[in-house]
Design an enzyme around this catalytic site. Structure first.
Site, short mmCIF file in Angstrom:
data_model
loop_
_atom_site.label_atom_id
_atom_site.label_comp_id
_atom_site.label_asym_id
_atom_site.label_seq_id
_atom_site.Cartn_x
_atom_site.Cartn_y
_atom_site.Cartn_z
N GLY A 1 45.78 39.88 44.58
CA GLY A 1 47.02 39.63 45.30
C GLY A 1 47.04 40.06 46.75
O GLY A 1 48.10 40.31 47.32
N ASN B 1 46.40 38.20 49.30
CA ASN B 1 47.08 37.15 50.08
C ASN B 1 48.59 37.23 49.88
O ASN B 1 49.36 37.05 50.81
CB ASN B 1 46.55 35.77 49.69
CG ASN B 1 45.23 35.46 50.39
OD1 ASN B 1 45.22 35.15 51.56
ND2 ASN B 1 44.14 35.59 49.67
N LEU C 1 43.75 30.40 40.31
CA LEU C 1 42.50 29.77 39.87
C LEU C 1 42.69 28.70 38.81
O LEU C 1 41.75 28.29 38.17
CB LEU C 1 41.54 30.87 39.35
CG LEU C 1 41.17 31.93 40.39
CD1 LEU C 1 40.21 32.95 39.79
CD2 LEU C 1 40.57 31.29 41.63
N HIS D 1 42.27 28.45 50.98
CA HIS D 1 40.91 28.37 50.43
C HIS D 1 39.96 29.11 51.38
O HIS D 1 40.04 28.93 52.60
CB HIS D 1 40.47 26.91 50.29
CG HIS D 1 39.10 26.76 49.71
ND1 HIS D 1 38.84 26.95 48.36
CD2 HIS D 1 37.91 26.50 50.30
CE1 HIS D 1 37.53 26.80 48.16
NE2 HIS D 1 36.96 26.53 49.31
C1 GRF Z 1 39.93 35.50 47.18
O1 GRF Z 1 38.61 35.06 46.98
C2 GRF Z 1 40.55 34.65 48.22
O2 GRF Z 1 39.56 34.27 49.15
C3 GRF Z 1 41.02 33.44 47.47
O3 GRF Z 1 41.41 33.95 46.18
C4 GRF Z 1 40.72 35.19 45.93
C5 GRF Z 1 41.66 36.29 45.52
O4 GRF Z 1 42.56 36.52 46.54
N1 GRF Z 1 42.08 32.79 48.17
P1 GRF Z 1 43.79 37.57 46.34
O5 GRF Z 1 43.28 38.92 46.77
O6 GRF Z 1 44.16 37.58 44.85
O7 GRF Z 1 44.86 37.05 47.23
#
Ligand code: GRF
Length: 208
Positions: free
Chosen positions: A12, A14, A91, A110
């Site tokens: 999380g 992002n 995902l 991405h």
């Molecule tokens: C990371 O590999 C990011 O690059 C992609 O999703 C993965 C997990 O990101 N967008 P987060 O820390 O769960 O946001």
């Protein structure tokens, strides 16, 4: 006020960048109304809870088949009626019915410069492993609208990040997150929240 639902699967970071952006006034006119994860143990759900945001888990594992999951996931989004759905390290493939319903109101971050190193099988650390394997000197991240393809929707913004000689996939992933993902996603949401983005003939136009 732009109401957004953030979909997550992992740590999380992002999501956190978006929440911190809202708190810091970098992301304006925006409210996160729910966080949805396919992984009940996702650290992202703990980040939502810490921020007082409802978080739920809707996992394909809980359903008889993928179609049942797709419908339940779409039903939850339709119940919430967000203005924007944000995929932040999510995902699971977004159901076609959700893409049809929300059109250009789903964005994804991405961790590469699309169209390089994207599509089926390119997610998380695997992206950076392939970048290092190929020996490219510049990588980065892309925020784009989601369509029925995999990482094929209209590109909103991109940011380049240098690959260093002694990078490992983990070091490179962290640099791409810090220098690109965590900047691009909040900025794109703020642009959308303030009407600065339009899609014309499948291309994103930025209004000043
Ligand atoms: C990371 O590999 C990011 O690059 C992609 O999703 C993965 C997990 O990101 N967008 P987060 O820390 O769960 O946001």
């Amino acid at each position: 006020m732009l109401k957004i639902v953030v979909c997550v699967s992992g740590g999380g970071t992002n999501l956190q960048a978006v929440l911190d952006g809202i708190d810091a006034g970098i992301v304006t006119n925006t409210e996160v109304i729910e966080v949805i994860s396919n992984n009940a143990k996702a650290g992202a759900l703990k980040r939502a809870e810490a921020h007082g945001i409802p978080g739920i888990c809707i996992s394909p594992k809980e359903f008889a088949d993928r179609e049942a999951f797709n419908q339940a996931f779409t039903d939850e989004l339709c119940r919430l009626k967000p203005d924007l759905v944000v995929l932040a390290g999510f995902l699971v493939k977004i159901p076609e019915q959700a893409v049809a319903h929300f059109g250009n109101r789903i964005v994804n971050i991405h961790p590469s410069l699309i169209p390089s190193f994207c599509g089926v099988g390119y997610y998380g650390l695997k992206v950076h492993e392939k970048v290092l394997e190929r020996g490219v000197k510049v990588t980065g991240a892309t925020v784009h609208f989601v369509n029925d393809g995999m990482d094929e929707g209209p590109i909103i913004a991109q940011k380049a990040v240098p690959v260093q000689e002694d990078d490992t996939p983990e070091i490179l992933q962290r640099r791409v997150m810090e220098q690109a993902e965590w900047i691009l996603l909040p900025k794109a949401i703020d642009d959308i929240a303030n009407g600065r983005i339009a899609v014309v003939d499948g291309k994103v136009i930025k209004k000043q």
